[in-house]
Scaffold this motif. Sequence first.
Motif, PDB file in Angstrom:
ATOM      1  N   VAL A 160       0.782  -1.266   0.062  1.00 42.38           N
ATOM      2  CA  VAL A 160      -0.093   0.019   0.135  1.00 42.38           C
ATOM      3  C   VAL A 160       0.662   1.238  -0.054  1.00 42.38           C
ATOM      4  O   VAL A 160       1.924   1.051   0.631  1.00 42.38           O
ATOM      5  N   VAL A 161       0.431   2.393  -0.598  1.00 50.61           N
ATOM      6  CA  VAL A 161       1.094   3.523  -0.742  1.00 50.61           C
ATOM      7  C   VAL A 161       0.160   4.511   0.005  1.00 50.61           C
ATOM      8  O   VAL A 161      -0.708   4.744  -0.423  1.00 50.61           O
ATOM      9  N   PRO A 162       0.623   5.173   1.092  1.00 50.37           N
ATOM     10  CA  PRO A 162      -0.260   6.154   1.537  1.00 50.37           C
ATOM     11  C   PRO A 162      -0.432   7.550   0.737  1.00 50.37           C
ATOM     12  O   PRO A 162       0.648   8.011   0.116  1.00 50.37           O
ATOM     13  N   LEU A 163      -1.381   8.097   0.683  1.00 51.40           N
ATOM     14  CA  LEU A 163      -2.030   9.090  -0.204  1.00 51.40           C
ATOM     15  C   LEU A 163      -2.106  10.259   0.120  1.00 51.40           C
ATOM     16  O   LEU A 163      -3.369  10.220   1.120  1.00 51.40           O
ATOM     17  N   THR A 164      -1.506  11.242   0.292  1.00 60.29           N
ATOM     18  CA  THR A 164      -1.955  12.518   0.933  1.00 60.29           C
ATOM     19  C   THR A 164      -2.234  13.749  -0.186  1.00 60.29           C
ATOM     20  O   THR A 164      -1.247  14.550  -0.417  1.00 60.29           O
TER      21      THR A 164
END
Length: 478
Positions: A268-272
């Motif tokens: 998973v890639v955290p998306l901000t």
Amino acid sequence: MTSSQPKITPIIMCGGSGTRLWPVSRKAYPKQFAPLLPGGTLFERTLQRVQGGRYQAPFLLTNADFRFVVAEQTSEAGVEAAKIVIEPEGRNTAPAIAAAAIMIAEEDPDGLLLVLPSDHVLDDVDAFHAAAAEAAAAASTGAFVTFGVAPDRPETGYGYIELPEAPAPGDGAARDFVRFVEKPDAPRAAEMLATGRFLWNAGMFMFPAGALIKAFEAEAPDVLAACRAAVAGGREDLCFFRLGEAAYRDSPDISIDYAIMEKVEGMVVPLTAGWNDLGSWATVWSESGADEQGVAVTDGALAIDCRDSLLRSDDPDIRVVGLGLEGIVAVATRDGVLVAAKDRAQDVRKVVDGLKAQNARQATEFPKCYRPWGWYETIGLGDRFQVKQIVVKPGGQLSLQSHVHRSEHWVVVEGTARVTVDEDVKLLTENQSVYIPLGAVHRLENPGKLPLRLIEVQSGAYLGEDDIVRYEDVYARA
């Protein structure tokens, strides 16, 4: 950035038809194509987000009802090389993604697929590109990547992704995750928020095309077999590619989460990036620039002594005025008005269910009906008559057709019309009119460079849209 890096092909899912933004979004014209926020429709903004750099021409997955809207808005967004793929019917996300992967892997088995919904908001485009680059680096090693959004409230309307530990603020590195979590109830959502170890599942993914096909072979072979047959049996149709109908309908109706992602070790890639799925009028309110009193209004609305409310009119002839409101959503279109408590915004689908139970056309149909040649709108309807406003874009033409149950009068209001009635072809300009007798074979065209606007008056025993016998159609409609 080196030339050896795999290219990224965006796969944009634009065939859905949600009901939680009624009356603006309906089955006939869902939210991704509606002008909900400034800066273009959600679909157009999604297209513009994946232009240039490592991005290839996008694949657009939609259904037959929306194909011409997709084509028109793609052109309006300035995207020329998109491939529009028509699903014969909605079978959830796994078959759609599998079909796209098969088509892309034929040309580039090492290419990366970036799967995006067409109805989400991402305010920080640079942050989105950074997250996509991080996901691409992981996917280039064979990883299947999903994107997660740090929650700011105990939301019950989203699925979640559990992490082994809470990420540091601003840490956008790809990482392993523990599991997907179904939409929780309110107490469980609050518990998860407090741990800091859970992200919202944004429904965005990055896959290597060849590896994804192998995963389908192992985990969902029936989906893959159906989609291979649908691609092989597909055909070009104008600017579209139609998947084979019978084969595609044989596919199980299943999401990519259940078919693949929950069965493989993913990352998973955290998306901000200021993500919002605009899944309710409360989330539209949050993106609409509310004032210091928490009130958001459109040009056609007025708020007096209101707090924490959204007032919206999508019709210039309808004024929405709120007086002393608090925590209210009031949305008006030409043929429908919603007044709801803002904290009940997730329940708007119950409104649509109630309207369907009453057989109200407003449940699914939109007053303005879009066609490949332009649009029409009913402005008057009574016993044995109907009045429509019709707009035909430059170069557009209706099919050569006849009617069994009605005759028509056309009055040109603006522009130039080329009218065919049986063997007679004539040009009409502003304030000129023509009569179409019942049964006459006729066609309307706009040969000019400006939009053609006319008023159509129908009279007869039956005025439904299915009273059309088509003989020729440049848009290949049946």
